[in-house]
Design a protein around this motif. Sequence first.
Motif, PDB file in Angstrom:
ATOM      1  N   GLY A   1       2.283  -4.373  -1.491  1.00  0.00           N
ATOM      2  CA  GLY A   1       3.057  -5.597  -1.278  1.00  0.00           C
ATOM      3  C   GLY A   1       2.365  -6.598  -0.366  1.00  0.00           C
ATOM      4  O   GLY A   1       2.632  -7.796  -0.435  1.00  0.00           O
ATOM      5  N   ARG A   2       1.469  -6.104   0.484  1.00  0.00           N
ATOM      6  CA  ARG A   2       0.678  -6.991   1.355  1.00  0.00           C
ATOM      7  C   ARG A   2      -0.562  -7.523   0.634  1.00  0.00           C
ATOM      8  O   ARG A   2      -1.360  -8.232   1.223  1.00  0.00           O
ATOM      9  CB  ARG A   2       0.215  -6.238   2.607  1.00  0.00           C
ATOM     10  CG  ARG A   2       1.279  -5.877   3.585  1.00  0.00           C
ATOM     11  CD  ARG A   2       0.717  -5.424   4.933  1.00  0.00           C
ATOM     12  NE  ARG A   2      -0.592  -4.781   4.870  1.00  0.00           N
ATOM     13  CZ  ARG A   2      -0.800  -3.465   4.712  1.00  0.00           C
ATOM     14  NH1 ARG A   2       0.213  -2.641   4.607  1.00  0.00           N
ATOM     15  NH2 ARG A   2      -2.034  -2.970   4.680  1.00  0.00           N
TER      16      ARG A   2
ATOM     17  N   ARG B   1      -1.852   1.139   6.782  1.00  0.00           N
ATOM     18  CA  ARG B   1      -1.158  -0.089   7.200  1.00  0.00           C
ATOM     19  C   ARG B   1      -2.133  -1.124   7.757  1.00  0.00           C
ATOM     20  O   ARG B   1      -1.841  -2.311   7.757  1.00  0.00           O
ATOM     21  CB  ARG B   1      -0.073   0.243   8.218  1.00  0.00           C
ATOM     22  CG  ARG B   1       1.126   0.902   7.574  1.00  0.00           C
ATOM     23  CD  ARG B   1       2.289   1.090   8.526  1.00  0.00           C
ATOM     24  NE  ARG B   1       3.432   1.565   7.782  1.00  0.00           N
ATOM     25  CZ  ARG B   1       3.890   2.817   7.827  1.00  0.00           C
ATOM     26  NH1 ARG B   1       3.312   3.712   8.614  1.00  0.00           N
ATOM     27  NH2 ARG B   1       4.930   3.166   7.099  1.00  0.00           N
TER      28      ARG B   1
ATOM     29  N   PRO C   1       7.123   4.633  -0.349  1.00  0.00           N
ATOM     30  CA  PRO C   1       7.337   3.437   0.483  1.00  0.00           C
ATOM     31  C   PRO C   1       6.049   2.911   1.126  1.00  0.00           C
ATOM     32  O   PRO C   1       5.861   1.695   1.225  1.00  0.00           O
ATOM     33  CB  PRO C   1       8.326   3.903   1.552  1.00  0.00           C
ATOM     34  CG  PRO C   1       9.020   5.079   0.931  1.00  0.00           C
ATOM     35  CD  PRO C   1       7.973   5.749   0.078  1.00  0.00           C
ATOM     36  N   LEU C   2       5.163   3.811   1.529  1.00  0.00           N
ATOM     37  CA  LEU C   2       3.893   3.400   2.132  1.00  0.00           C
ATOM     38  C   LEU C   2       3.020   2.668   1.113  1.00  0.00           C
ATOM     39  O   LEU C   2       2.403   1.649   1.419  1.00  0.00           O
ATOM     40  CB  LEU C   2       3.170   4.618   2.706  1.00  0.00           C
ATOM     41  CG  LEU C   2       1.866   4.356   3.455  1.00  0.00           C
ATOM     42  CD1 LEU C   2       2.070   3.415   4.639  1.00  0.00           C
ATOM     43  CD2 LEU C   2       1.268   5.693   3.925  1.00  0.00           C
TER      44      LEU C   2
ATOM     45  N   SER D   1      -1.290   6.955   8.048  1.00  0.00           N
ATOM     46  CA  SER D   1      -0.377   5.828   7.785  1.00  0.00           C
ATOM     47  C   SER D   1      -0.841   4.571   8.496  1.00  0.00           C
ATOM     48  O   SER D   1      -0.779   3.470   7.944  1.00  0.00           O
ATOM     49  CB  SER D   1       1.046   6.177   8.215  1.00  0.00           C
ATOM     50  OG  SER D   1       1.550   7.229   7.445  1.00  0.00           O
TER      51      SER D   1
ATOM     52  N   GLU E   1      12.485   7.735  -5.558  1.00  0.00           N
ATOM     53  CA  GLU E   1      13.407   7.646  -4.426  1.00  0.00           C
ATOM     54  C   GLU E   1      13.761   9.020  -3.867  1.00  0.00           C
ATOM     55  O   GLU E   1      14.502   9.121  -2.888  1.00  0.00           O
ATOM     56  CB  GLU E   1      14.688   6.914  -4.850  1.00  0.00           C
ATOM     57  CG  GLU E   1      14.456   5.546  -5.473  1.00  0.00           C
ATOM     58  CD  GLU E   1      13.617   4.613  -4.618  1.00  0.00           C
ATOM     59  OE1 GLU E   1      13.804   4.592  -3.379  1.00  0.00           O
ATOM     60  OE2 GLU E   1      12.765   3.902  -5.183  1.00  0.00           O
TER      61      GLU E   1
ATOM     62  N   ARG F   1       4.119   1.095  -1.647  1.00  0.00           N
ATOM     63  CA  ARG F   1       4.777  -0.188  -1.956  1.00  0.00           C
ATOM     64  C   ARG F   1       4.513  -1.219  -0.866  1.00  0.00           C
ATOM     65  O   ARG F   1       4.245  -2.385  -1.145  1.00  0.00           O
ATOM     66  CB  ARG F   1       6.276   0.022  -2.129  1.00  0.00           C
ATOM     67  CG  ARG F   1       6.641   0.740  -3.413  1.00  0.00           C
ATOM     68  CD  ARG F   1       8.130   0.994  -3.480  1.00  0.00           C
ATOM     69  NE  ARG F   1       8.522   1.628  -4.733  1.00  0.00           N
ATOM     70  CZ  ARG F   1       9.629   2.307  -4.896  1.00  0.00           C
ATOM     71  NH1 ARG F   1      10.490   2.440  -3.881  1.00  0.00           N
ATOM     72  NH2 ARG F   1       9.910   2.853  -6.061  1.00  0.00           N
ATOM     73  N   GLU F   2       4.614  -0.780   0.386  1.00  0.00           N
ATOM     74  CA  GLU F   2       4.357  -1.672   1.524  1.00  0.00           C
ATOM     75  C   GLU F   2       2.915  -2.171   1.501  1.00  0.00           C
ATOM     76  O   GLU F   2       2.650  -3.366   1.681  1.00  0.00           O
ATOM     77  CB  GLU F   2       4.628  -0.909   2.825  1.00  0.00           C
ATOM     78  CG  GLU F   2       4.228  -1.653   4.074  1.00  0.00           C
ATOM     79  CD  GLU F   2       4.261  -0.738   5.302  1.00  0.00           C
ATOM     80  OE1 GLU F   2       3.368  -0.890   6.156  1.00  0.00           O
ATOM     81  OE2 GLU F   2       5.166   0.112   5.406  1.00  0.00           O
ATOM     82  N   THR F   3       1.984  -1.263   1.270  1.00  0.00           N
ATOM     83  CA  THR F   3       0.559  -1.607   1.282  1.00  0.00           C
ATOM     84  C   THR F   3       0.223  -2.561   0.149  1.00  0.00           C
ATOM     85  O   THR F   3      -0.410  -3.602   0.360  1.00  0.00           O
ATOM     86  CB  THR F   3      -0.291  -0.319   1.199  1.00  0.00           C
ATOM     87  OG1 THR F   3       0.069   0.530   2.295  1.00  0.00           O
ATOM     88  CG2 THR F   3      -1.765  -0.631   1.259  1.00  0.00           C
TER      89      THR F   3
END
Length: 174
Positions: free
Chosen positions: A67-68, A13, A60-61, A9, A51, A63-65
């Motif tokens: 999203g950056r 990240r 979520p990981l 992770s 979900e 989407r976060e990645t």
Amino acid sequence: MTQNVPDFSALLRGAQRTAVHLEMRDTYGVADEAEEFNEFRHSGKVDLDPESEGWAGWVPLVRETVGRGVVMRRARIVSEPVTDYIRWEHALTPVNVAAGEQVRWLPRRLASDIALPGNDLWLIDDRLVLFHWFTGDGDWAGHEYTEDPATVKLVSAAFETVWERAVPHDHYAV
């Protein structure tokens, strides 16, 4: 290569531009997937709810990645006809795609002239590689991390060649 493997992770990240994943096995036997895979084999049902608890550690990981602004690509080299496991992965892949991953499939017969690394892997920002080791039965056997330029170059060239030849998920039928 070093044995000091960072947390996955944290690696993802830390990605700034790209995170690519190369999968080359026709079956995996990872214990935490066994129940869902057996359900698929018996009923054909898959968990397509991003979900749900089953996807809580991954979606979520991703989407976060993404999203950056990090481009996440996954290429799978598969034998044909495909195994039940690959059929299951294919059925689940719409969740990966909806979360932001790009996924392609390469029939193994089209990979014969590609110099491939010996293990599945993640390549982050064309600078570091995390190799995954599996037992003969497909369960986790360990990881290895390297930033060796020659290894990174080999892995990057292999992945890009696979990616160019591979079929986008939406066009690959199992």
